[in-house]
Scaffold this motif. Structure first.
Motif, mmCIF file in Angstrom:
data_model
loop_
_atom_site.group_PDB
_atom_site.id
_atom_site.type_symbol
_atom_site.label_atom_id
_atom_site.label_comp_id
_atom_site.label_asym_id
_atom_site.label_seq_id
_atom_site.Cartn_x
_atom_site.Cartn_y
_atom_site.Cartn_z
ATOM 1 N N ALA A 29 0.816 -1.218 0.000
ATOM 2 C CA ALA A 29 0.000 0.000 0.000
ATOM 3 C C ALA A 29 0.848 1.267 0.000
ATOM 4 C CB ALA A 29 -0.938 -0.003 1.207
ATOM 5 N N GLY A 30 1.993 1.256 0.659
ATOM 6 C CA GLY A 30 2.860 2.432 0.718
ATOM 7 C C GLY A 30 3.464 2.798 -0.629
ATOM 8 N N LYS A 33 1.250 5.353 -2.081
ATOM 9 C CA LYS A 33 1.187 6.602 -1.305
ATOM 10 C C LYS A 33 -0.241 7.116 -1.117
ATOM 11 C CE LYS A 33 5.755 7.936 -2.848
ATOM 12 N NZ LYS A 33 6.559 8.882 -3.555
ATOM 13 N N ASP A 36 -5.449 3.625 3.267
ATOM 14 C CA ASP A 36 -5.262 3.509 4.708
ATOM 15 C C ASP A 36 -4.189 2.498 5.096
ATOM 16 O OD1 ASP A 36 -6.501 1.155 4.063
ATOM 17 O OD2 ASP A 36 -8.233 1.457 5.361
ATOM 18 N N GLY A 37 -3.513 1.886 4.146
ATOM 19 C CA GLY A 37 -2.460 0.918 4.434
ATOM 20 C C GLY A 37 -2.982 -0.471 4.744
ATOM 21 N N SER A 38 -4.246 -0.718 4.489
ATOM 22 C CA SER A 38 -4.853 -2.008 4.801
ATOM 23 C C SER A 38 -4.501 -3.048 3.736
ATOM 24 C CB SER A 38 -6.369 -1.840 4.898
ATOM 25 O OG SER A 38 -6.978 -3.062 5.159
ATOM 26 N N HIS A 39 -4.085 -4.237 4.200
ATOM 27 C CA HIS A 39 -3.791 -5.370 3.319
ATOM 28 C C HIS A 39 -4.611 -6.559 3.802
ATOM 29 C CE1 HIS A 39 -0.118 -2.911 3.109
ATOM 30 N NE2 HIS A 39 0.132 -3.480 1.949
ATOM 31 N N THR A 96 -2.073 -3.835 8.667
ATOM 32 C CA THR A 96 -2.099 -2.442 8.251
ATOM 33 C C THR A 96 -0.701 -1.860 8.323
ATOM 34 O OG1 THR A 96 -4.330 -2.258 9.142
ATOM 35 C CG2 THR A 96 -3.168 -0.197 8.705
ATOM 36 N N GLY A 97 -0.312 -1.160 7.292
ATOM 37 C CA GLY A 97 0.979 -0.490 7.251
ATOM 38 C C GLY A 97 1.226 0.065 5.867
ATOM 39 N N LYS A 98 1.910 1.172 5.801
ATOM 40 C CA LYS A 98 2.229 1.794 4.506
ATOM 41 C C LYS A 98 3.533 1.207 3.962
ATOM 42 C CE LYS A 98 -1.027 5.036 4.327
ATOM 43 N NZ LYS A 98 -1.503 5.895 3.302
#
Length: 120
Positions: A29-30, A33, A36-39, A96-98
């Motif tokens: 997700a990061g 850019k 919400d960074g959800s995977h 969750t994370g970018k």
């Protein structure tokens, strides 16, 4: 979700069951850019025995030392076949994370990791 990506498909190499093997890196997700960074990860198995974990990096050009283990939203870091019972059911995990890139790390004792795919 932006897209669905296959991280690993039809892994059956059990020649080195105690050695960690890695999938190719894929965009997280990061990388985009936004969002919400959800995977959401889906793991499909066929009589799988071994360990699987997802690793991530924040680097655009990662070296081996730039990867770290992802903690799933359920507070676990690894999917493991317990005792001698192979895993035959599918599993779903979210985190969750970018993260710029993610990859699968796995130890395969027997069976097949049919597919690992994710949505971002």
């Amino acid at each position: 979700s932006t897209e669905t990506i296959v991280l690993l498909s039809n892994a059956t190499d059990d020649s080195q069951p105690t050695t960690w093997q890695y999938s190719e890196k894929n965009r997280g997700a990061g990388y985009y850019k936004n969002g919400d960074g959800s995977h959401t990860m889906v793991f499909e198995f066929d009589n799988f025995k071994g360990n699987i974990k997802i690793q991530a990096t924040l680097e655009l050009h990662p070296a081996d030392a730039d990867w770290f283990d992802v903690v799933y939203d359920a507070d676990v870091t690894s999917l493991t076949a317990l005792d001698s019972t192979p895993v035959v059911a599918n599993a779903v995990c979210t985190f969750t994370g970018k993260f710029v890139f993610i990859r699968a790390a796995y130890q395969l004792e027997e069976g097949t990791i049919t597919e690992i795919r994710y949505n971002i």
